[in-house]
Motif scaffolding. Structure first.
Motif, PDB file in Angstrom:
ATOM      1  N   GLN A  40     -27.077  39.612  32.582  1.00  0.00           N
ATOM      2  CA  GLN A  40     -27.192  39.905  34.013  1.00  0.00           C
ATOM      3  C   GLN A  40     -26.870  41.377  34.283  1.00  0.00           C
ATOM      4  O   GLN A  40     -27.561  42.032  35.072  1.00  0.00           O
ATOM      5  CB  GLN A  40     -26.254  39.003  34.805  1.00  0.00           C
ATOM      6  CG  GLN A  40     -26.394  39.134  36.304  1.00  0.00           C
ATOM      7  CD  GLN A  40     -27.648  38.460  36.813  1.00  0.00           C
ATOM      8  OE1 GLN A  40     -27.796  37.273  36.683  1.00  0.00           O
ATOM      9  NE2 GLN A  40     -28.554  39.221  37.394  1.00  0.00           N
TER      10      GLN A  40
ATOM     11  N   LEU B 271     -30.987  34.512  26.546  1.00  0.00           N
ATOM     12  CA  LEU B 271     -30.065  35.552  27.002  1.00  0.00           C
ATOM     13  C   LEU B 271     -30.074  36.748  26.055  1.00  0.00           C
ATOM     14  O   LEU B 271     -30.066  37.894  26.505  1.00  0.00           O
ATOM     15  CB  LEU B 271     -28.655  34.974  27.157  1.00  0.00           C
ATOM     16  CG  LEU B 271     -28.507  33.922  28.254  1.00  0.00           C
ATOM     17  CD1 LEU B 271     -27.145  33.245  28.168  1.00  0.00           C
ATOM     18  CD2 LEU B 271     -28.735  34.524  29.638  1.00  0.00           C
TER      19      LEU B 271
ATOM     20  N   LYS C 289     -24.319  35.474  29.240  1.00  0.00           N
ATOM     21  CA  LYS C 289     -25.073  35.482  30.502  1.00  0.00           C
ATOM     22  C   LYS C 289     -24.652  36.667  31.371  1.00  0.00           C
ATOM     23  O   LYS C 289     -25.485  37.332  31.977  1.00  0.00           O
ATOM     24  CB  LYS C 289     -24.888  34.178  31.269  1.00  0.00           C
ATOM     25  CG  LYS C 289     -25.763  34.121  32.500  1.00  0.00           C
ATOM     26  CD  LYS C 289     -25.679  32.804  33.217  1.00  0.00           C
ATOM     27  CE  LYS C 289     -26.590  32.855  34.437  1.00  0.00           C
ATOM     28  NZ  LYS C 289     -26.356  31.770  35.348  1.00  0.00           N
TER      29      LYS C 289
ATOM     30  N   TRP D  59     -29.704  28.568  30.914  1.00  0.00           N
ATOM     31  CA  TRP D  59     -30.161  29.604  29.996  1.00  0.00           C
ATOM     32  C   TRP D  59     -29.685  29.308  28.583  1.00  0.00           C
ATOM     33  O   TRP D  59     -28.531  28.972  28.363  1.00  0.00           O
ATOM     34  CB  TRP D  59     -29.637  30.965  30.444  1.00  0.00           C
ATOM     35  CG  TRP D  59     -30.214  31.405  31.749  1.00  0.00           C
ATOM     36  CD1 TRP D  59     -29.716  31.156  32.990  1.00  0.00           C
ATOM     37  CD2 TRP D  59     -31.415  32.153  31.947  1.00  0.00           C
ATOM     38  NE1 TRP D  59     -30.539  31.708  33.943  1.00  0.00           N
ATOM     39  CE2 TRP D  59     -31.586  32.322  33.335  1.00  0.00           C
ATOM     40  CE3 TRP D  59     -32.358  32.699  31.089  1.00  0.00           C
ATOM     41  CZ2 TRP D  59     -32.655  33.014  33.878  1.00  0.00           C
ATOM     42  CZ3 TRP D  59     -33.429  33.389  31.628  1.00  0.00           C
ATOM     43  CH2 TRP D  59     -33.578  33.542  33.009  1.00  0.00           C
TER      44      TRP D  59
END
Length: 116
Positions: A13, A108, A9, A103
């Motif tokens: 991001q 991802l 994640k 998620w």
């Protein structure tokens, strides 16, 4: 060994945020027009996890607006209306209701590939 979901994640991001900063680099901070340092969220990633990596919820922001003014949300909203129109903001605000998401690994990995 598979990468843990939290690490995956974070990588997703990081890729997404870099893409946002690059997309908006010539537009200036969504809130004040200054040069961009961050990818700032209109709806916070912590409370609206489904919008964490939503291109319409995240825009280039300067350090001052994103960190010291906690997103400078009134001016952020004005910037959104200026760029996209009020109907976009209303649609985004309606998406924010119950916007909690867990998620998956596949999601991802797809984000990492998309925003490489």
């Amino acid at each position: 060994m598979k990468t843990t979901l939290p690490k995956l994640k974070k990588k997703a991001q990081d890729k997404f945020n870099a893409w946002i900063r690059n997309r908006d680099k010539d537009k200036g901070c969504i809130s004040c027009g200054a040069s961009i340092d961050h990818a700032g969220h209109y709806f916070s990633a912590g409370h609206h996890s489904a919008l964490t990596m939503d291109e319409m919820n995240v825009h280039g922001q300067c350090l001052r607006c994103n960190n010291f003014l906690h997103g400078n949300l009134i001016k952020y909203r004005m910037g959104l209306i200026s760029r996209y129109g009020e109907s976009h903001v209303i649609e985004l605000e309606s998406k924010s209701v119950n916007a909690v998401k867990k998620w998956s690994r596949q999601e991802l990995e797809e984000i990492i590939l998309k925003y490489k």
